[in-house]
Design an enzyme around this catalytic site. Structure first.
Site, mmCIF file in Angstrom:
data_model
loop_
_atom_site.group_PDB
_atom_site.id
_atom_site.type_symbol
_atom_site.label_atom_id
_atom_site.label_comp_id
_atom_site.label_asym_id
_atom_site.label_seq_id
_atom_site.Cartn_x
_atom_site.Cartn_y
_atom_site.Cartn_z
ATOM 1 N N CYS A 18 12.036 23.591 17.795
ATOM 2 C CA CYS A 18 11.612 24.557 18.825
ATOM 3 C C CYS A 18 11.520 23.869 20.187
ATOM 4 C CB CYS A 18 10.261 25.156 18.451
ATOM 5 S SG CYS A 18 9.496 26.056 19.812
ATOM 6 N N HIS A 72 7.767 30.950 19.271
ATOM 7 C CA HIS A 72 6.657 30.196 19.873
ATOM 8 C C HIS A 72 5.911 31.108 20.866
ATOM 9 C CE1 HIS A 72 4.964 26.125 20.789
ATOM 10 N NE2 HIS A 72 4.430 26.859 21.741
HETATM 11 ZN ZN LIG Z 1 7.316 25.948 19.044
#
Ligand SMILES: [Zn+2]
Ligand SMILES: [Zn+2]
Ligand SMILES: [Zn+2]
Length: 345
Positions: A52, A168
C-alpha cells in the site's frame, strides 16, 4: 482550431446545453489501482500492507516515499487532475459559447486519516477523527489563502464500488481556480432564499427537521445527521451544524469534536445497516475563498452512498435517471427509520 494547451493541460469545457462545466485532465497518466475488484469489498485485515503506497514507509508509484507518519499525513497527489502552473488562457470559437473552454489551475492533495491500513472513519476513535478535522481546517485555511484558489473541496471516496483506488483510510482535497458547479448552485439558492426570507435556508431546514423528527438519523450537541426530504440516493444523509457556521476554519474546539463524533456515528450506522464496510462519497460544502463574504452560506456535509438493499445490491443512476430525472423507491422517512434502527442494534 483548438490549441495545444487544451489537448495537453488541465482545463474546463463549457456545456451550453446544461450551462455546466466539465474538467478535462489530459496530462493525467494511468493512475495506480489498489481497489478490490471482487463484488463484495471485504475490509482489509492488515494494520500494515507492504504493497500500500499510503502505509508509512512505503514508496508511491511516482517514486516518492510516504514517511513514517503518526496521526495524519497530507501530500500533493502524484497523479493530480489539476496543476498550479498551467498558463491562464481561454477559448471561445465564434464567441457564442458553443465551443468554449478555459484553463483550470489548482491543487489536488491526499490526506491519510491514520497510519493504520485497516481502519475507517467508522472504526477510528473520535480523538483520531478529530485530528483529521483539524487537518481539514488547516488545509482549508492554507489553500484558501492562495490568491489563485476560489474553492477548497474536501471529500472522501470510500470503497471500490465508489472508485476508491486504495482501501487505506484517506480523503482528498481539491482546490480550484473557479467555484465548482455543485456548490455554486447551492450557494445561489441559499442566497436567493436568504434574500426572500431574511433567514438561512439550512437553519430553517434544521428547525423543521428538529420539530418533525422523522428524518433525523443521529445527533450530538453540535451536529445533526438526517436523510434530507429531497434525498436522491437511498441512504443519502446531510450533516448540518446546529450553529450557523460558514467554514471549517471558524469551528470552535467543541465544534471540531462534534463533527468528528457525528462522522463516527453516521459511518458506524452505515456499516451496521448491511453488515459491510459501507461505500460512499462524502464531502463538505463551505464558504468559497474568493474574498467575498457569503453570510447566507451554512456549512454542511453530504454522504452519497450507492447501496440500496444489501452489501451487494446497489442503486444505479441510469435510464430515465440519466435522461429524465432521479427516482427512488424507499422514502427518505423509511430510510431514516432503517438507519436509526441500525444505530441501536
Ligand atoms: Zn495502507
Ligand atoms: Zn444557517
Ligand atoms: Zn451542499
Amino acid at each position: 482550431m483548438i490549441s495545444k494547451i487544451f489537448q495537453e493541460s488541465p482545463h474546463r469545457r463549457w456545456n451550453p446545453l446544461k450551462r455546466e462545466w466539465v474538467i478535462v485532465s489530459p496530462h493525467r497518466t494511468q493512475r495506480p489501482w489498489q481497489g478490490q475488484t471482487e463484488e463484495i469489498a471485504a475490509p482489509p485485515s492488515l494494520a500494515y500492507d507492504p504493497t500500500c503506497y499510503l502505509c508509512p514507509g512505503n514508496t508511491r508509484a511516482g517514486g516518492h516515499k510516504t514517511p513514517q507518519y503518526s496521526g495524519t499525513y497530507v501530500f500533493d497527489n502524484d497523479f493530480a487532475a489539476l496543476q498550479q502552473d498551467t498558463p491562464s488562457t481561454s477559448l471561445d470559437i465564434d464567441s457564442a459559447s458553443l465551443i468554449r473552454a478555459e484553463t483550470e489551475r489548482g491543487l489536488c492533495r491526499v490526506l491519510c486519516f491514520d497510519p493504520r491500513h485497516d481502519l475507517t472513519l467508522a472504526t477510528m476513535d473520535v480523538a483520531a477523527i478529530r485530528r483529521v478535522v483539524e487537518m481539514w481546517a488547516d488545509q482549508a485555511a492554507d489553500l484558501g489563502a492562495r490568491p489563485d484558489i476560489q474553492y477548497v473541496q474536501i471529500f472522501e471516496n470510500r470503497g471500490a464500488m465508489m472508485g476508491a483506488s486504495n482501501p487505506h483510510p484517506h480523503g482528498q482535497i481539491w482546490a480550484t481556480e473557479h467555484i465548482p458547479d455543485e456548490p455554486l448552485a447551492e450557494i445561489a439558492n441559499q442566497r436567493g432564499y436568504s434574500r426572500m426570507h431574511d433567514t438561512c435556508l439550512l437553519c430553517d431546514v434544521l428547525k423543521l427537521e428538529l420539530e418533525q423528527h422523522q428524518r433525523i438519523v443521529c445527533e450530538n450537541d453540535e451536529f445533526i445527521s438526517l436523510v434530507p426530504f429531497w434525498a436522491v440516493w437511498p441512504f443519502e444523509t446531510l450533516v448540518l451544524s446546529r450553529a450557523h457556521l460558514g467554514s471549517l476554519t471558524e469551528f470552535s474546539p467543541a465544534q471540531q469534536k462534534g463533527l468528528a463524533d457525528i462522522l463516527k456515528q453516521q459511518t458506524a450506522i452505515y456499516d451496521r445497516l448491511f453488515a459491510t464496510s459501507f461505500p460512499y462519497t462524502m464531502g463538505f460544502h463551505q464558504r468559497p475563498t474568493d474574498g467575498e463574504q457569503y453570510p447566507e452560506l451554512h456549512f454542511h456535509g453530504h454522504f452519497y452512498p450507492p447501496l440500496l438493499r444489501s452489501a451487494t445490491v446497489r442503486k444505479f443512476m441510469v435510464g430515465f435517471e440519466m435522461l429524465g430525472m432521479p427516482q427512488r423507491d424507499i422514502t427518505p422517512e423509511a430510510a431514516a427509520q432503517q438507519l436509526r434502527s441500525a444505530a441501536v442494534r
